[in-house]
Enzyme design. Structure first.
Site, PDB file in Angstrom:
ATOM      1  N   HIS A  69       0.688   2.647  -0.952  1.00 37.81           N
ATOM      2  CA  HIS A  69       0.861   2.820   0.493  1.00 37.81           C
ATOM      3  C   HIS A  69       0.345   1.595   1.246  1.00 37.81           C
ATOM      4  O   HIS A  69       1.046   1.019   2.088  1.00 37.81           O
ATOM      5  CB  HIS A  69       0.126   4.082   0.945  1.00 37.81           C
ATOM      6  CG  HIS A  69       0.233   4.358   2.416  1.00 37.81           C
ATOM      7  ND1 HIS A  69       1.132   5.254   2.938  1.00 37.81           N
ATOM      8  CD2 HIS A  69      -0.442   3.854   3.476  1.00 37.81           C
ATOM      9  CE1 HIS A  69       1.011   5.285   4.252  1.00 37.81           C
ATOM     10  NE2 HIS A  69       0.048   4.445   4.605  1.00 37.81           N
ATOM     11  N   GLU A  70      -0.889   1.199   0.950  1.00 31.90           N
ATOM     12  CA  GLU A  70      -1.481   0.067   1.673  1.00 31.90           C
ATOM     13  C   GLU A  70      -0.790  -1.246   1.337  1.00 31.90           C
ATOM     14  O   GLU A  70      -0.724  -2.141   2.182  1.00 31.90           O
ATOM     15  CB  GLU A  70      -2.980  -0.013   1.392  1.00 31.90           C
ATOM     16  CG  GLU A  70      -3.780   1.197   1.843  1.00 31.90           C
ATOM     17  CD  GLU A  70      -3.567   1.564   3.305  1.00 31.90           C
ATOM     18  OE1 GLU A  70      -3.274   0.659   4.114  1.00 31.90           O
ATOM     19  OE2 GLU A  70      -3.680   2.755   3.644  1.00 31.90           O
ATOM     20  N   HIS A 128       1.960  -1.909   3.786  1.00 33.52           N
ATOM     21  CA  HIS A 128       1.481  -2.575   5.001  1.00 33.52           C
ATOM     22  C   HIS A 128       1.212  -4.056   4.743  1.00 33.52           C
ATOM     23  O   HIS A 128       1.624  -4.928   5.517  1.00 33.52           O
ATOM     24  CB  HIS A 128       0.176  -1.918   5.472  1.00 33.52           C
ATOM     25  CG  HIS A 128       0.326  -0.563   6.058  1.00 33.52           C
ATOM     26  ND1 HIS A 128       1.125  -0.312   7.159  1.00 33.52           N
ATOM     27  CD2 HIS A 128      -0.235   0.625   5.726  1.00 33.52           C
ATOM     28  CE1 HIS A 128       1.048   0.978   7.471  1.00 33.52           C
ATOM     29  NE2 HIS A 128       0.232   1.566   6.613  1.00 33.52           N
ATOM     30  N   GLU A 159       4.532   1.764   9.108  1.00 34.07           N
ATOM     31  CA  GLU A 159       4.453   2.966   8.268  1.00 34.07           C
ATOM     32  C   GLU A 159       5.728   3.170   7.464  1.00 34.07           C
ATOM     33  O   GLU A 159       5.688   3.738   6.367  1.00 34.07           O
ATOM     34  CB  GLU A 159       4.154   4.202   9.125  1.00 34.07           C
ATOM     35  CG  GLU A 159       2.756   4.227   9.723  1.00 34.07           C
ATOM     36  CD  GLU A 159       1.646   4.189   8.675  1.00 34.07           C
ATOM     37  OE1 GLU A 159       1.896   4.611   7.524  1.00 34.07           O
ATOM     38  OE2 GLU A 159       0.543   3.724   9.002  1.00 34.07           O
TER      39      GLU A 159
END
Length: 489
Positions: free
Chosen positions: A254-255, A258, A284
């Site tokens: 997920h990170e 970003h 996101e």
């Protein structure tokens, strides 16, 4: 000449802002706990300097004289004008106090969460809410204060627009959840823990496989995973949970979504107003697309199962297909960051409604736990047994990030649109994922989305990338097809 002078000034401001961001990263990862009070003063001092630069009268003069040449300069000027408007509406003293209070609030929240004691955090949260209301009212200039906060994270979006989108999502998500429950098919669960050293080894592997450049970044541990920085220095954190063996892997993916976004913005935009992501909703979309549509795909989970089998065993799972089912298991739970794709947006919709009530003054901070627990029981059919698994689980409100939560669901909608277009354009994608690499997807996103930074408005950027209007339909179609197959309907 005015444009060049303005951009030189703004680049210095952006560089100072990155220094402030590094202070925040250090606070979450390495700072001694006893330094919190001093760090709060440091953050307030930095914010005072930054606010003075962002509201410097010379910016208005430069903007009046600047004659843009081309789309890039037009976008830079548009963003500088937007930033100046925000800075001049918010008093310098309020901006500094917000920085000081939210810096202190992080540590107080973390201790309250560890002790599962909302009352220990409530007075601080009351201060944060009061300050953010003041800021929202200054920015709104007579309009809806919550819309003013939402606009900080998703330019151009309003609560009314999101209400319409979320209203279309909710009934089909609930219907999908109900069909899964009625199917009575039970997905398997991993039966063993993954040692911490193995988790950290795998986080580095998957981060690299999903395009994270470790020469311009690093992975650390924190209470709440996050990404920080831009351009040549973009750092991420993860959370190691021995009893939730896949959490560190998927929080890392997920990170990385970003971080890879920030790393792949056109280097010509470095330290300029358009040198970062277009919005938090677009940000996101990158992280949720990586985590779910790619990271939880049958192709990638087959590779991940093989790696786990070689490093630590299969956790009682028979084969890669069983692991795929376990990684996509649907079950109601208390924790947003651990939620499956079917329930996740229901978590966000609840927070969206509650924080709007807080900012509007219709919900008192003291009444927040009861409101949370009542709404959670209604939406998820579960009782909340502690503040840590309820109202204290997320860091966002301690940081004053009101208006941020809805960008997660908006990001899911954007991700649905991008994934549909990506699958159309990349027939070889599953072969790469089955080898542990998301390179075709990363290259596609770099070209279609990431290199543009803030050049385009958020929705315009997604529509340019996909060739279709933004809609919740691709996300819903993906969820219904995927989980219909997994649960046999």
């Amino acid at each position: 000449m005015s444009y060049d002078a303005m951009m030189a000034f703004v680049r210095e401001t952006r560089a100072l802002s990155e220094v402030q961001g590094r202070l925040g990263w250090d606070q979450e990862t390495m700072m001694p706990r006893g330094a919190a009070a001093q760090r709060a003063e440091e953050m307030a001092a930095m914010e005072s300097v930054l606010h003075a630069r962002r509201s410097d009268p010379r910016l208005a003069d430069w903007l009046a004289d600047a004659v843009p040449e081309g789309d890039v300069q037009e976008a830079q000027i548009r963003q500088i004008r937007r930033d100046l408007n925000h800075a001049t509406r918010v008093p310098a003293a309020l901006s500094a106090e917000l920085a000081r209070v939210t810096s202190l609030s992080q540590g107080i929240w973390a201790e309250a969460r560890e002790a599962s004691n909302f009352n220990a955090f409530a007075p601080t949260l009351q201060k944060v809410v009061a300050l953010r209301r003041q800021e929202a009212e200054a920015l709104a200039d007579g309009g809806d204060p919550y819309d003013a906060l939402l606009d900080l994270y998703e330019p151009g979006a309003t609560a009314g627009q999101l209400d319409e989108m979320f209203g279309a999502l909710r009934p089909r998500l609930v219907a999908l959840r109900d069909r899964i429950v009625r199917s009575e098919r039970q997905a398997p669960v991993m039966a063993s823990e993954i040692p911490e050293d193995v988790q950290m080894k795998l986080t580095a592997e998957v981060a690299t496989g999903f395009g994270y450049d470790m020469t311009r970044g690093r992975i650390d541990r924190s209470v709440h995973p996050f990404s920080s920085g831009s351009g040549l220095d973009v750092r991420i954190t993860t959370r190691i949970s021995p009893d939730a063996p896949l959490e560190s892997i998927y929080s890392t993916i997920h990170e990385v979504g970003h971080a890879a976004y920030e790393q792949q913005v056109d280097p010509a935009y470095l330290l300029t107003p358009i040198g970062g992501g277009a919005s938090m909703g677009v940000h996101e979309s990158q992280s949720r697309l990586f985590e779910n549509q790619l990271g939880r795909s049958a192709a990638f989970t087959s590779w991940l199962f093989g790696r786990l089998e070689g490093l630590t065993g299969t956790g009682g799972l028979a084969d890669a297909r069983a692991f795929y089912a376990a990684a996509n298991r649907v079950a109601p739970g208390h924790i947003r960051t651990e939620a499956d794709e079917v329930h996740y947006n229901l978590h966000i919709l609840m927070r969206f409604d509650l924080e709007r009530e807080l900012i509007a003054g219709r919900l008192a901070v003291a009444d927040l736990p009861e409101a949370w627990n009542t709404r959670f029981a209604r939406d998820f059919g579960l009782d909340v047994r502690s503040d840590a698994q309820g109202v204290l689980q997320d860091v966002h409100w301690s940081l004053g990030l009101f208006g941020y939560f809805p960008t997660y669901t908006l990001g899911n909608v954007y991700a649905g649109c991008l994934h549909a277009a990506m699958r159309r354009d990349l027939p070889e994608l599953d072969s790469a994922l089955a080898a542990g690499s998301a390179a075709p997807a990363t290259d596609w996103l770099a070209e279609k989305v990431r290199r543009h930074g803030g050049l385009h408005a958020p929705r315009d950027l997604i529509e340019r990338a996909t060739g279709a209007p933004v809609s919740e339909e691709p996300l819903l179609a993906y969820l219904e097809e995927k989980f219909g197959a997994l649960y046999g309907f």
